[in-house]
Design a protein around this motif. Sequence first.
Motif, short mmCIF file in Angstrom:
data_model
loop_
_atom_site.label_atom_id
_atom_site.label_comp_id
_atom_site.label_asym_id
_atom_site.label_seq_id
_atom_site.Cartn_x
_atom_site.Cartn_y
_atom_site.Cartn_z
N LEU A 259 -7.63 5.84 10.19
CA LEU A 259 -6.46 5.95 11.05
C LEU A 259 -6.93 6.70 12.28
CD1 LEU A 259 -3.52 5.54 11.53
CD2 LEU A 259 -3.00 7.51 10.13
N LEU A 260 -7.02 5.97 13.40
CA LEU A 260 -7.70 6.50 14.59
C LEU A 260 -6.71 6.93 15.66
CD1 LEU A 260 -10.28 6.82 16.27
CD2 LEU A 260 -10.15 4.38 16.79
N SER B 212 -3.73 7.50 -0.15
CA SER B 212 -3.51 6.33 0.70
C SER B 212 -4.81 5.58 0.98
CB SER B 212 -2.89 6.77 2.02
OG SER B 212 -3.76 7.68 2.67
N LYS B 213 -5.91 6.10 0.47
CA LYS B 213 -7.20 5.47 0.76
C LYS B 213 -7.43 5.35 2.27
CE LYS B 213 -9.13 3.74 -3.15
NZ LYS B 213 -10.56 3.96 -3.44
N THR B 214 -7.01 6.36 2.95
CA THR B 214 -7.12 6.36 4.41
C THR B 214 -7.67 7.70 4.89
OG1 THR B 214 -5.18 4.93 4.56
CG2 THR B 214 -5.82 6.10 6.56
N PHE C 169 -12.06 2.34 1.89
CA PHE C 169 -11.15 3.19 2.65
C PHE C 169 -10.90 2.58 4.02
CE2 PHE C 169 -12.11 6.12 -0.60
CZ PHE C 169 -11.18 7.14 -0.54
N SER C 170 -9.82 3.00 4.65
CA SER C 170 -9.64 2.59 6.03
C SER C 170 -9.42 3.81 6.91
CB SER C 170 -8.50 1.59 6.16
OG SER C 170 -7.34 2.11 5.62
N SER D 141 -15.31 1.43 5.07
CA SER D 141 -14.90 0.10 4.63
C SER D 141 -15.70 -0.31 3.40
CB SER D 141 -15.09 -0.92 5.76
OG SER D 141 -16.45 -1.16 5.96
N LYS E 46 1.64 10.76 6.75
CA LYS E 46 1.20 9.48 6.19
C LYS E 46 0.28 9.66 5.00
CE LYS E 46 2.06 6.52 10.01
NZ LYS E 46 1.59 5.86 11.22
N ARG E 47 0.03 10.88 4.67
CA ARG E 47 -0.77 11.21 3.49
C ARG E 47 -2.17 10.63 3.55
NH1 ARG E 47 3.03 14.35 3.39
NH2 ARG E 47 4.19 14.93 1.51
N ALA F 285 0.82 -1.21 0.00
CA ALA F 285 0.00 0.00 0.00
C ALA F 285 0.85 1.26 0.00
CB ALA F 285 -0.94 0.01 1.21
N GLY G 194 0.20 3.89 -2.71
CA GLY G 194 -0.18 5.23 -2.26
C GLY G 194 0.73 6.28 -2.86
#
Lengths: 349, 349
Positions: free
Chosen positions: B103-104, B69-71, B100-101, B96, B124-125, B59, B63
């Motif tokens: 980042l918490l 980053s699909k985040t 996408f995921s 989801s 982390k973009r 990833a 990315g």
Amino acid sequence: VILIANSLGKGITIYDVAKKANVSISTVSRVFNGNASVSKKTRKKVQKAIEELNYIPNALARGLVCQSSKTIGLVVSDLSNPFFTNVIDGIESILSEKGFSALLCDTHYSFEKEIRYISQMLEKRVDGIIIFDTNSRDVDLINRVKNIIPIVSVQSNFKGVDSINTTDDIGAYEAVDYLIKLGHKKIAFLVYDNARLAVMNRLKGYVSAHRANGIPINRSYIINPTDDSSSKNATIGGYCMANELFDRHPEVTAIFAYNDAIAVGACLAANERGLKIPDDINIVGFDDIEMASLINPKLTTVAQPLFDMGKNAAELILKKLREGKESTTQIILLPTSLVIRESTKQLQA
Amino acid sequence: VILIANSLGKGITIYDVAKKANVSISTVSRVFNGNASVSKKTRKKVQKAIEELNYIPNALARGLVCQSSKTIGLVVSDLSNPFFTNVIDGIESILSEKGFSALLCDTHYSFEKEIRYISQMLEKRVDGIIIFDTNSRDVDLINRVKNIIPIVSVQSNFKGVDSINTTDDIGAYEAVDYLIKLGHKKIAFLVYDNARLAVMNRLKGYVSAHRANGIPINRSYIINPTDDSSSKNATIGGYCMANELFDRHPEVTAIFAYNDAIAVGACLAANERGLKIPDDINIVGFDDIEMASLINPKLTTVAQPLFDMGKNAAELILKKLREGKESTTQIILLPTSLVIRESTKQLQA
DNA sequence: GTGAAAGCGCTAACAC
DNA sequence: GTGTTAGCGCTTTCAC
């Protein structure tokens, strides 16, 4: 002009900084990584350029070339249970100190989600994974991960997997032994029914305390969550289990709960029926979350060093990262301790 | 032999898959991305190679080249408050679904941590950020982020920042109006003292309900957390605020709490002093977390559509991602509703 | 002490 | 329908 266009467009890169500071990109990289071999003068120049351009390094690119994302994946099963958030705080404290960050996910006890999240983490090239609450169901998954990156589990029982455990058996023994010493003979255990180390060990403690005191065990006093309630959070599970217990076994005088979240649920169920704690029913928990000393009456419980468990887990995974394949499997055992408060008392004859 | 060495060493790449399947790397990439223009036969071949090699896409590399980053970063101030975990569940459900995921991170209400976490996310973009609980303190930070990536806030009041809000003012008005209609005239408000939209709006509702009913407001009935207690979790804060209230204003007959977590703390404090709810003191919360209908007595509260707020926040940030700079600022307002349970009753003369 | 260049693993434009 | 190639932004030898 070019710089302005850049800052609105694709983002500032190391090239922009290099151009602005009149150096090569390697020098910029050296400055950013605190590399020694840069003269004071160039360092200043570069730092000025970095600030003026608001340069943000690209962790994706860095991770790609360094083969390390400086990130640890945290696989947790229920964020609404303070047990986890407390342990996570400990993990975070170490990780951030060492320049790592955490990638946190909540599986809600779903195996499918667990697989999905772990796959995502693998794709994102986390350097290691700390996993909570694993049970036998997970063995293949864990082994697959173990072949790729270091993995540390909190409270688990896998061969060849490093883990942070506590003296669950002793803790449970002490809690139940204490209840028996108070005169209780009919003691229920509200507990999950999956094959996790902590579950097994606390069950073991429950059993051996009975045995040591010559009290027979009534298997129907061991209450498991129904499929339905276990999908919700632990407190609701405890509430349901306690209700089931009160319906079927009104003769029980004490409850040992697998954890404080469940114990709190049991207290709520008792309250609702007008059962006074500790006069009509004694309740003991496990974990010593903040809530335990806040509810009325304050909960007697087996304390676990939550924050410390997290710190140890983080330190262990970092150590494995450093040592690589040569690292030997390690199991760290942390102590529990019985904290006596107001939810227990001598049984009246 | 080479493949085995690879699988133990630097990780399987798209090149290994290509070699094994006798195709070029672009074809492998096409297969992995579900690109149409690949013949059934080659697709099968490639898929077989992928499986046999246990290929995990990188990833980081993806990315880097895709500039995405699909985040989505989630900046939360207190994971131990179920409000957040419930909203997060809603966010996750949409993310989801769209590949996408999340980042918490948990800032524990610390501004320093907030800055640090957001910087990490930027490095982390992440493609966008959803931020909770922002107040005036954050204005510069938010604006800086806004110039780089889309940002959506949950319950905030920034010009030019998209957000998900609820009808806090109406909810608070209805709750307090209901208490007044029950005969209460001395109603306390346990609330944070920072300048957040939700705080302001609930305060507004509290005030206007008094005014509409011709009841004067006693400013000393508005209790804020001490610096000390606010650093801990909301329930402890509520416990402390309620204790302060009971000490200083025993004449108060009803409490309106900023949220359920605080209300639960107030219930605990009341219990401890032997104050019966709702006979001696009425308590109303806000949020309608699961706990609200579980405690005894069940809590009267203003329900917010927590899961839905999360879904909306996720959908909004995804929309901004799609629309880019042209996207106009949007504020989504979701309804609240008064849920009457057992912690309130007609005041006896 | 500093720069040039190779390459991390991938996607996408462009050839064929 | 498939392969070749040029980067994405960075670190790190290796020269000088």
